[in-house]
Design an enzyme around this catalytic site. Structure first.
Site, PDB file in Angstrom:
ATOM      1  CG  HIS A 247      -1.911   1.027   1.338  1.00  0.00           C
ATOM      2  ND1 HIS A 247      -1.583   2.321   1.724  1.00  0.00           N
ATOM      3  CD2 HIS A 247      -3.250   1.015   1.138  1.00  0.00           C
ATOM      4  CE1 HIS A 247      -2.693   3.047   1.754  1.00  0.00           C
ATOM      5  NE2 HIS A 247      -3.714   2.285   1.392  1.00  0.00           N
ATOM      6  CD  GLU A 299      -6.429   3.170  -1.066  1.00  0.00           C
ATOM      7  OE1 GLU A 299      -7.414   3.888  -1.278  1.00  0.00           O
ATOM      8  OE2 GLU A 299      -5.828   3.134   0.024  1.00  0.00           O
ATOM      9  CD  GLU A 315      -4.735   7.433  -0.956  1.00  0.00           C
ATOM     10  OE1 GLU A 315      -5.155   7.883   0.120  1.00  0.00           O
ATOM     11  OE2 GLU A 315      -4.368   6.240  -1.096  1.00  0.00           O
ATOM     12  CB  CYS A 317      -2.954  10.186   1.059  1.00  0.00           C
ATOM     13  SG  CYS A 317      -4.317  11.007   1.929  1.00  0.00           S
ATOM     14  CB  CYS A 383      -7.284   9.676   4.094  1.00  0.00           C
ATOM     15  SG  CYS A 383      -7.338   8.854   2.481  1.00  0.00           S
ATOM     16  CB  CYS A 384      -7.310  12.849  -0.173  1.00  0.00           C
ATOM     17  SG  CYS A 384      -6.613  11.254  -0.670  1.00  0.00           S
TER      18      CYS A 384
END
Length: 617
Positions: A247, A299, A315, A317, A383-384
């Site tokens: 991940h 991810e 992503e 993040c 989360c982002c």
């Protein structure tokens, strides 16, 4: 005034650089300064409203007994509140705002009331789920949420001097230390995050048990306690890793924590592993935007050179984590290669994750799209959004470092910054139109001798530099231009990094990019978007490596430099049948004029196709 360092390495024995506080930098530019204002006036208040609407803050009220009902959302939703709190803290450090500070204090009170008497704090594991605490470290993110609580608490304490959130975090950290460690419960988090948080708590409090606990969690990894698989980076002890896997965010956050641990302990085996992982990421697994993570499934990173465009996960993040890790590597090894990756991530893979109005977000950042991928106001897994908010609000703290030798300039923007170098006060005023122009002027107010280290960007082929209007030939050390002298009030330094338009090609093993080129100017990666190119489908565009491009500044998309150039399309509507002889295809080619815009600014207007990698004619 409190010093708000993003990470505080001022006493870290194995860090060669020390941080400069967010509130020591006053931005005066037209790029980052408006974004700092946007965060405080638009993004952070709106994020608070959504945290309320989505019941994330109500989860704390439920845990304290204020309200009844079921827990709402994902089991890690507490972390979104903590990241928002960290972003607010950085914003308050840069610019005081009583309304926002009151809002944050109210949220902190809700967090405090939700904490158990023994210090435990996770609103998912309350009431009927209390018996499940610490029973599934692999999947359930208790330590991940604790890490974000600690980071927000340290940031808040540094920004405001208040201890109301720090006291909560210390109480929880002390409880975690009573549960885990040698001779206690074994285990390591399935989602790394707490490692770097515990090191930062050690830096803030001086209590070495937090550093020891961070080391424990890192050393526990690779023993198979959480499954032994590469997804959780549990397949090998960290010191034996030679390929970045699993991940993407988890892996990069783990690297951040290990770099922090190295700065305090000097364990060379940790640094050696970090260097191997950095080489693997940058040379074989990183997108041209600084994005990381090729696969939607898990991810995760893919195989070496597995970097698809349309299905790129990348992503937001993960770009942020890449940025954070490279900043830590830069403190350990002051080399421009790390700051280059920071800059690449920042202007491309990170900024693409938020709309220009500060109200919508990308979770996934593809490098090619048919027009259906649009930013969202929020996500169930959110989360982002608060992560990008805490990154932008902390940008001033990443621009400079200091050492016993002098001042290090990593990221360029117009600003005024105050330093203390070997006991002497120094003020540096920087003026530039970066990232659109590579001309940067410094005015130094000082009466002391030190070195000014200026990063020569990796994209820059050459530079010229003038000290008090006289050209000089300074040395270049590991990517930093070094100018040492006894500075006097009014000294000026002017450096120019000419921004040339470049066509870039991928390693031939990156299958999606064979026969394609991407466009870069300075730190900015460009793309073609349908809204600017109404002659057809931008996916059909072909350009020659000899194509002459003209750049101009346009007051669109917040103000950007765009490109215009000539290309060709094989007009699909003119085809007769599925296959044609090459000689007939050549007759279908049509010349068009195309416009390219910064990748970070796409999907802020009408829907339409987009592409970074363009066919090579």
């Amino acid at each position: 005034m409190p010093k708000t360092h993003v990470i505080d390495t001022t006493k870290s024995k194995y860090s060669k650089l020390q941080p400069v506080s967010i509130n020591s930098v006053r931005l005066t530019d037209n790029f980052w300064s408006p974004r700092m204002k946007l965060m405080q006036e638009v993004t952070l208040p709106l994020q608070y409203e959504i945290l309320e609407q989505t019941q994330r803050i109500n989860n704390f009220r439920r845990a304290s007994g204020k309200i009844s009902g079921d827990f709402v959302g994902f089991f890690f939703n507490d972390s979104d509140v903590y990241k928002w709190a960290e972003a607010v803290a950085y914003s308050l450090s840069y610019n005081k705002n009583e309304k926002l500070e009151k809002l944050l204090d109210d949220v902190i009170q809700e967090v405090k009331l939700a904490q158990d008497d023994d210090g435990y704090l996770d609103t998912y594991f309350t009431f009927e789920k209390k018996q499940d605490r610490w029973t599934n470290l692999k999947d359930m993110h208790e330590l991940y949420c604790a890490g974000h609580l600690i980071q927000s608490a340290v940031a808040h304490h540094r920004a405001t001097g208040k201890t109301n959130l720090l006291d909560i975090a210390i109480k929880f950290a002390d409880y975690i230390d009573s549960v885990f460690g040698p001779g206690k419960k074994e285990g390591t988090p399935g989602h790394p995050e707490i490692e770097m948080a515990l090191v930062e708590l050690y830096r803030e409090t001086g209590d070495k048990k937090y550093l020891n606990l961070a080391k424990f969690f890192i050393d526990e990894r690779g023993k198979g306690i959480i499954g032994g698989g590469p997804y959780h980076i549990d397949h090998k002890p960290f010191r034996e890793l030679d390929e970045i896997v699993g991940h993407a965010v988890r892996s990069l956050y783990l690297n951040c924590g290990v770099a922090d641990l190295y700065m305090e302990t000097g364990d060379k085996t940790l640094l050696d592993a970090l260097e191997r992982l950095w080489d693997n990421l940058v040379e074989k697994k990183m997108y041209i935007t600084g994005g990381a993570g090729a696969r939607e499934e898990g991810e995760a990173f893919g195989e070496n050179y597995e970097l698809p465009n349309e299905t790129a996960y990348a992503e937001t993040c993960a770009s942020i984590a890449n940025f954070m890790w490279n900043y830590r590597m830069l403190q350990v090894l002051p080399e421009s290669r790390f700051a280059d990756i920071m800059e690449l991530c920042l202007y491309n893979g990170i900024l693409s994750g938020i709309s220009l109005d500060g109200k919508e977000y990308f979770y996934v950042n593809p490098l090619a799209d048919r027009g259906d991928h649009r930013r969202q106001k929020w996500f169930a897994c959110a989360c982002c959004p608060p992560n990008i908010a805490r990154t932008i609000t902390s940008i001033p703290g990443y621009m400079y470092s200091v050492s016993s030798e002098g001042i290090w300039v990593h990221l360029y923007a117009s600003n005024t910054c105050e330093f203390k170098i070997n006991g002497s006060n120094v003020t540096v005023e920087e003026k530039t139109d970066y990232p659109w122009d590579g001309l940067i002027e410094f005015k130094i107010d000082a009466e002391s001798e030190f070195t000014l280290f200026l990063r020569k960007p990796g994209w820059s082929k050459n530079f010229s530099i003038f000290l008090n209007r006289k050209e000089i030939q300074p040395t270049l050390e590991k990517g930093y231009i070094t100018v040492r002298k006894r500075w006097e009030k009014g000294d000026t330094l002017k450096v120019n990094f000419p921004m040339e338009i470049e066509f870039l090609e991928s390693h031939p093993k990156v299958k999606d990019n064979v026969g394609k080129v991407a466009i870069r100017r300075g730190p900015i990666i460009y793309c073609v978007e349908g809204v600017d190119n109404l002659w057809g489908d931008v996916w059909d565009l072909e350009i020659s490596k000899d194509t002459k491009l003209e750049n101009e500044y346009r007051d669109i998309l917040g103000g950007v430099v765009i490109f215009k150039g000539k290309g060709w399309i094989n007009a699909p509507d003119s085809w007769k049948g599925l296959y044609l002889p090459t000689k007939d295809v050549d007759n279908l080619r049509k010349e068009v004029e195309f416009i390219a815009i910064p990748y970070y600014s796409w999907a802020n207007r009408e829907k339409g196709p987009m592409e970074v990698w363009i066919k090579k004619a």
